[in-house]
Scaffold this motif. Structure first.
Motif, mmCIF file in Angstrom:
data_model
loop_
_atom_site.group_PDB
_atom_site.id
_atom_site.type_symbol
_atom_site.label_atom_id
_atom_site.label_comp_id
_atom_site.label_asym_id
_atom_site.label_seq_id
_atom_site.Cartn_x
_atom_site.Cartn_y
_atom_site.Cartn_z
ATOM 1 N N GLU A 14 3.128 0.892 -16.518
ATOM 2 C CA GLU A 14 4.139 0.038 -15.727
ATOM 3 C C GLU A 14 5.674 0.399 -16.413
ATOM 4 O O GLU A 14 5.710 -0.091 -17.905
ATOM 5 N N VAL A 15 6.652 0.268 -15.573
ATOM 6 C CA VAL A 15 8.113 0.141 -15.942
ATOM 7 C C VAL A 15 8.802 -0.543 -15.286
ATOM 8 O O VAL A 15 8.937 -0.437 -13.924
ATOM 9 N N PHE A 16 9.705 -1.472 -15.838
ATOM 10 C CA PHE A 16 10.375 -2.516 -15.172
ATOM 11 C C PHE A 16 11.767 -1.904 -15.339
ATOM 12 O O PHE A 16 12.167 -2.098 -16.402
ATOM 13 N N VAL A 17 12.519 -1.765 -14.374
ATOM 14 C CA VAL A 17 13.858 -1.481 -14.290
ATOM 15 C C VAL A 17 14.604 -2.650 -13.869
ATOM 16 O O VAL A 17 14.630 -2.951 -12.600
ATOM 17 N N TRP A 18 15.381 -3.018 -14.662
ATOM 18 C CA TRP A 18 16.525 -4.099 -14.282
ATOM 19 C C TRP A 18 17.445 -3.752 -13.268
ATOM 20 O O TRP A 18 18.131 -2.829 -13.354
ATOM 21 N N GLN A 19 17.670 -4.644 -12.266
ATOM 22 C CA GLN A 19 18.820 -4.386 -11.227
ATOM 23 C C GLN A 19 19.871 -5.513 -11.179
ATOM 24 O O GLN A 19 19.691 -6.650 -10.652
ATOM 25 N N PRO A 20 20.977 -5.485 -11.825
ATOM 26 C CA PRO A 20 21.948 -6.286 -11.918
ATOM 27 C C PRO A 20 22.473 -6.789 -10.437
ATOM 28 O O PRO A 20 23.058 -8.159 -10.413
ATOM 29 N N LYS A 21 22.258 -6.146 -9.423
ATOM 30 C CA LYS A 21 22.882 -6.437 -7.962
ATOM 31 C C LYS A 21 22.235 -7.847 -7.736
ATOM 32 O O LYS A 21 22.806 -8.680 -7.034
ATOM 33 N N TYR A 22 21.200 -8.339 -8.308
ATOM 34 C CA TYR A 22 20.567 -9.525 -7.833
ATOM 35 C C TYR A 22 21.264 -10.766 -8.525
ATOM 36 O O TYR A 22 20.964 -11.881 -8.170
ATOM 37 N N VAL A 80 0.509 3.390 -4.942
ATOM 38 C CA VAL A 80 1.978 3.170 -4.964
ATOM 39 C C VAL A 80 2.562 3.591 -6.392
ATOM 40 O O VAL A 80 2.026 3.012 -7.226
ATOM 41 N N THR A 81 3.623 4.177 -6.311
ATOM 42 C CA THR A 81 4.300 4.600 -7.583
ATOM 43 C C THR A 81 5.635 3.934 -7.949
ATOM 44 O O THR A 81 6.132 3.841 -8.799
ATOM 45 N N GLN A 82 6.145 3.062 -6.939
ATOM 46 C CA GLN A 82 7.426 2.460 -7.113
ATOM 47 C C GLN A 82 7.740 1.452 -5.979
ATOM 48 O O GLN A 82 7.032 1.572 -4.820
ATOM 49 N N ILE A 83 8.169 0.276 -6.440
ATOM 50 C CA ILE A 83 8.459 -0.915 -5.417
ATOM 51 C C ILE A 83 9.889 -1.356 -6.101
ATOM 52 O O ILE A 83 10.251 -1.382 -7.198
ATOM 53 N N SER A 84 10.628 -1.856 -5.068
ATOM 54 C CA SER A 84 12.033 -2.508 -5.155
ATOM 55 C C SER A 84 11.818 -3.809 -4.672
ATOM 56 O O SER A 84 11.698 -4.120 -3.468
ATOM 57 N N GLY A 85 12.586 -4.841 -5.655
ATOM 58 C CA GLY A 85 12.669 -6.054 -5.066
ATOM 59 C C GLY A 85 12.485 -7.217 -6.394
ATOM 60 O O GLY A 85 11.910 -6.855 -7.275
ATOM 61 N N LEU A 86 12.988 -8.304 -5.999
ATOM 62 C CA LEU A 86 12.852 -9.672 -6.816
ATOM 63 C C LEU A 86 11.529 -10.171 -6.243
ATOM 64 O O LEU A 86 11.498 -10.851 -5.205
ATOM 65 N N PHE A 87 10.372 -10.129 -7.085
ATOM 66 C CA PHE A 87 9.188 -10.823 -6.299
ATOM 67 C C PHE A 87 9.112 -12.296 -6.930
ATOM 68 O O PHE A 87 8.781 -12.181 -8.376
ATOM 69 N N THR A 98 0.790 -1.138 -0.017
ATOM 70 C CA THR A 98 0.098 0.033 -0.014
ATOM 71 C C THR A 98 0.855 1.320 0.071
ATOM 72 O O THR A 98 0.181 2.416 -0.129
ATOM 73 N N ASP A 99 2.116 1.066 0.248
ATOM 74 C CA ASP A 99 2.970 2.256 0.228
ATOM 75 C C ASP A 99 4.012 1.900 -0.648
ATOM 76 O O ASP A 99 4.620 0.655 -0.783
ATOM 77 N N ASN A 100 5.015 2.709 -1.143
ATOM 78 C CA ASN A 100 6.123 2.716 -1.761
ATOM 79 C C ASN A 100 7.145 2.103 -1.236
ATOM 80 O O ASN A 100 7.420 2.022 0.249
ATOM 81 N N ILE A 101 7.952 0.985 -1.679
ATOM 82 C CA ILE A 101 9.218 0.340 -1.468
ATOM 83 C C ILE A 101 10.302 1.000 -1.966
ATOM 84 O O ILE A 101 10.533 0.930 -3.375
ATOM 85 N N PRO A 102 10.984 2.044 -1.471
ATOM 86 C CA PRO A 102 12.015 2.754 -2.182
ATOM 87 C C PRO A 102 13.149 1.774 -2.789
ATOM 88 O O PRO A 102 13.657 0.696 -2.309
ATOM 89 N N ASP A 103 13.823 2.338 -3.991
ATOM 90 C CA ASP A 103 14.859 1.902 -4.397
ATOM 91 C C ASP A 103 16.283 2.157 -3.875
ATOM 92 O O ASP A 103 16.517 3.508 -4.211
ATOM 93 N N VAL A 104 16.938 1.403 -3.196
ATOM 94 C CA VAL A 104 18.085 1.559 -2.627
ATOM 95 C C VAL A 104 19.150 0.867 -3.092
ATOM 96 O O VAL A 104 19.001 -0.501 -3.110
ATOM 97 N N ALA A 105 20.323 1.321 -3.634
ATOM 98 C CA ALA A 105 21.381 0.628 -4.276
ATOM 99 C C ALA A 105 21.881 -0.417 -3.374
ATOM 100 O O ALA A 105 22.514 -1.394 -3.788
ATOM 101 N N VAL A 122 8.827 -0.406 -11.169
ATOM 102 C CA VAL A 122 9.223 -1.754 -10.561
ATOM 103 C C VAL A 122 10.717 -1.680 -10.817
ATOM 104 O O VAL A 122 11.388 -2.205 -11.901
ATOM 105 N N TYR A 123 11.682 -1.792 -9.604
ATOM 106 C CA TYR A 123 12.987 -1.743 -9.706
ATOM 107 C C TYR A 123 13.386 -3.278 -9.174
ATOM 108 O O TYR A 123 13.399 -3.560 -8.126
ATOM 109 N N GLY A 124 13.627 -4.308 -10.457
ATOM 110 C CA GLY A 124 13.652 -5.505 -10.068
ATOM 111 C C GLY A 124 13.056 -6.399 -11.156
ATOM 112 O O GLY A 124 13.078 -5.762 -12.313
ATOM 113 N N SER A 125 12.208 -7.300 -10.757
ATOM 114 C CA SER A 125 11.745 -8.027 -11.653
ATOM 115 C C SER A 125 10.594 -8.875 -10.970
ATOM 116 O O SER A 125 10.289 -8.908 -9.581
ATOM 117 N N VAL A 126 9.611 -9.594 -11.772
ATOM 118 C CA VAL A 126 8.597 -10.213 -11.332
ATOM 119 C C VAL A 126 8.419 -11.694 -12.037
ATOM 120 O O VAL A 126 8.756 -12.033 -13.248
#
Length: 621
Positions: A590-598, A533-540, A508-515, A560-564
């Protein structure tokens, strides 16, 4: 001579072919299904040999008819036994011999020597091997003979009928006759209708005379309906108007005059449009939509072109079907007509959909062809929501849908993010494409994470707020991520964590994207994201369905900073409308932004694999 008789010579006739067409007949003589052309030939005194046909200006093709067994048995007298043809017998005052010198066809004929004491008919007969016939059918009989006879003699044959017991014998007819010596081969013919009670026929061929004579007989035929009639079925694969030229040839080499037939086939529906052009009208919320459609075979039935539109204005939803405003031949400005085979642009005219903020707005067309087939266009959306995947893959074993309408009409968009059909509203058209990937057949979380059972059983309970330390923890039931569960430490302390949710996850609230923060959410149920919600971060990694706008209230895109990765499906249900700074016309929902850190987080990879992470580096040219 009480029996002088000359039958009608049907043998002078050429074969006759008739044509019939099987298929679903539409309107105006057009067939709107697959078509088979059936050729039925009837020959006269002969057997059908071949069909010659030509489609339009193509090369002629020859097809052989099926050949029936030649009757009677040994009708060409190729086999003999003690001087008598096999299957045949001879009357009193006569005898037979094989002739290897005089013959009409094959390699020999039979010679019949007659020496009557008084005027009588001496003959050769196949009564011992009669031909089975059917009551009411017409039988054609033919034989060839060369005779050395006196002037008071007649050469001819009789056609006899037998009942089922072969005891009752009656004469059914006579051939034409020759009353003079003839050292050339002559044809003797007769045509009879099988009367009631007759099941077999046989021939008696010879000479009526009171003096001695010699006659030679060959190439005897008894032609039943089965042997005179044959058919060939040929599928017609070409579309449009086809000119078919055809004729048959019998086994005597006689050819009928060529015939022609025009067959009209249109088994295809009008070509469905893949795109739509929409322009704004004079009023707010008014739009004119156009598509271009064609039918190359029977032509379009533009007089029946229709459309319907979808709007929430006054609770209308889908309107009734109604005639299009105009139908114009493409790039000509000329009004289209029924039967036109050129592309035609059809237009709804200006439609008032209502308040632009109360979308979605949709339109659908229906158009037929002259043959009677109709096609419906895809349901087109006006400025529909769309998604930007970029380099961040979204995997699903189920369907991926973009804004499924309330009436369950699916609009489809091709993308590389699903092994199943991808349902969406593209403004440029529709496609359905299926893609296979390594998780295409996944049916549970264990298929994605083989060690999931052990990982979950060894996980410690999670704190009330999202963890901010390295490790794996579990929530035993549903979890709601809100401002109260996202602590300051979660976004400020570097950590890598795996969070297991045994129930559903609601955000119900944003999950910020933190490097410096990497979080994997493994959810056994559904993941539902609020429209606020306008942003979520994580691998779901989701055992159920991932939904991007559970309450359909979103006015902003979701980053979406991550993937589903989802087992049951992904519903990208945001719709930004057609007005405002963030509208479907310019902004992805919807915009999906890949995060190589995973890919390189040792703790996460070790937890998911159940063993220490290892990497193999290779130089690639």
């Amino acid at each position: 001579m009480l029996f002088l008789y000359s039958s009608v010579n049907v043998y002078a006739q050429d074969p006759q072919t008739t044509l019939s067409v099987s298929g679903i007949l539409g309107t105006d003589g057009w067939y709107k299904s697959s078509v088979t052309v059936d050729f039925l030939v009837e020959s006269f005194g002969s057997a059908p040999a071949s069909l010659v046909y030509k489609i339009d200006n193509q090369d002629a093709r020859t097809v052989q008819y099926a050949r029936s067994t030649l009757l009677p048995v040994n009708g060409s007298f190729e086999t003999f036994s003690t001087g008598i043809p096999s299957g045949w017998g001879v009357s009193d005052s006569a005898y037979t011999f094989p002739s290897l010198v005089l013959f009409h066809s094959g390699n020999r004929s039979v010679g019949l020597v007659s020496y009557p004491q008084t005027a009588s008919f001496t003959y050769l007969s196949n009564k011992q091997s009669p031909t089975l016939v059917t009551e009411g059918e017409t039988i054609d009989v033919s034989a060839w003979a060369m005779q050395y006879i006196s002037q008071d003699s007649l050469a001819y044959f009789e056609v006899h009928g037998l009942d089922g017991t072969k005891t009752y014998d009656q004469v059914l007819g006579f051939s034409n006759y020759v009353a003079e010596q003839n050292q050339q081969w002559s044809q003797f013919t007769s045509s009879v209708v099988v009367p009631s009670g007759v099941q077999y026929v046989y021939l008696a061929m010879g000479v009526y005379s009171s003096s001695s004579s010699i006659s030679y007989w060959d190439d005897v035929r008894i032609l039943t309906q089965d042997s005179k009639k044959q058919s060939i079925a040929i599928p017609l694969t070409s579309e449009g108007q086809t000119q078919l030229t055809y004729y048959s040839i019998d086994d005597l080499g006689r050819q009928e005059q060529p015939k022609q037939e025009i067959i009209k086939k249109d088994s295809k529906t009008p070509n469905p449009p893949s795109s739509i052009v929409t322009s704004e009208g004079a009023c707010v919320g008014c739009f004119d939509s156009k598509i271009t459609v064609s039918d190359l075979e029977s032509g379009l039935l533009v007089s029946n072109a229709q459309y319907r539109y979808y709007s929430k204005q006054s609770g209308l939803l889908w309107s009734d079907w109604q005639p299009v405003l105009s139908a114009i031949i493409f790039d000509s400005g000329l009004e289209a007509y029924d039967g036109v085979t050129q592309p035609v642009t059809i237009s709804t005219g200006e439609i008032s959909y209502g308040d632009p903020s109360q979308g979605p707005f949709r339109v659908q067309f229906s158009v037929g062809d002259v043959a009677g087939a109709f096609t419906k266009s895809p349901v087109f959306g006006l400025f529909n929501p769309w998604v930007n995947v970029g380099d961040s893959p979204v995997y699903s074993s189920g369907p991926v849908s973009i804004y499924e309408p309330s009436d369950q009409t699916l609009l489809t968009l091709g993308s590389v993010i699903s092994s199943d059909a991808i349902n969406a509203f593209p403004s440029t058209g529709t496609r359905v494409e299926n893609y296979q990937h390594t998780m295409s057949n996944a049916s549970s979380l264990v298929d994605i994470i083989p060690g999931y059972g052990l990982l979950a059983s060894n996980a410690a309970p999670c704190p009330s707020t999202l963890p901010h330390t390295n490790g794996t923890c579990v929530y035993a039931s549903d979890l709601t991520v809100s401002s109260s569960t996202i602590s300051h430490e979660y976004v400020s302390v570097p950590h890598s964590s795996v969070i297991i949710v045994k129930g559903d996850l609601t955000i119900t609230d944003n999950i910020p994207d933190v490097a410096s923060v990497a979080t994997v959410f493994i959810v056994e149920g559904d993941v539902s994201v609020s429209g606020a919600v306008t942003q979520i971060s994580g691998l779901f990694i989701v055992g159920g369905t991932f939904s991007s706008d559970i309450n359909e209230t979103a006015t902003q895109p979701l980053m979406v900073y991550g993937s589903v990765v989802s087992i049951s499906g992904v519903s990208l249900s945001r719709d930004l409308g057609i007005v405002g700074a963030n509208s479907n016309e310019t902004t992805p929902a919807e915009v999906f932004v890949w995060q190589p850190k995973y890919l390189f987080d040792d703790h996460i990879i070790s937890s998911l694999r159940g063993e220490k992470a290892s990497y193999v580096w290779r130089e690639v040219e």
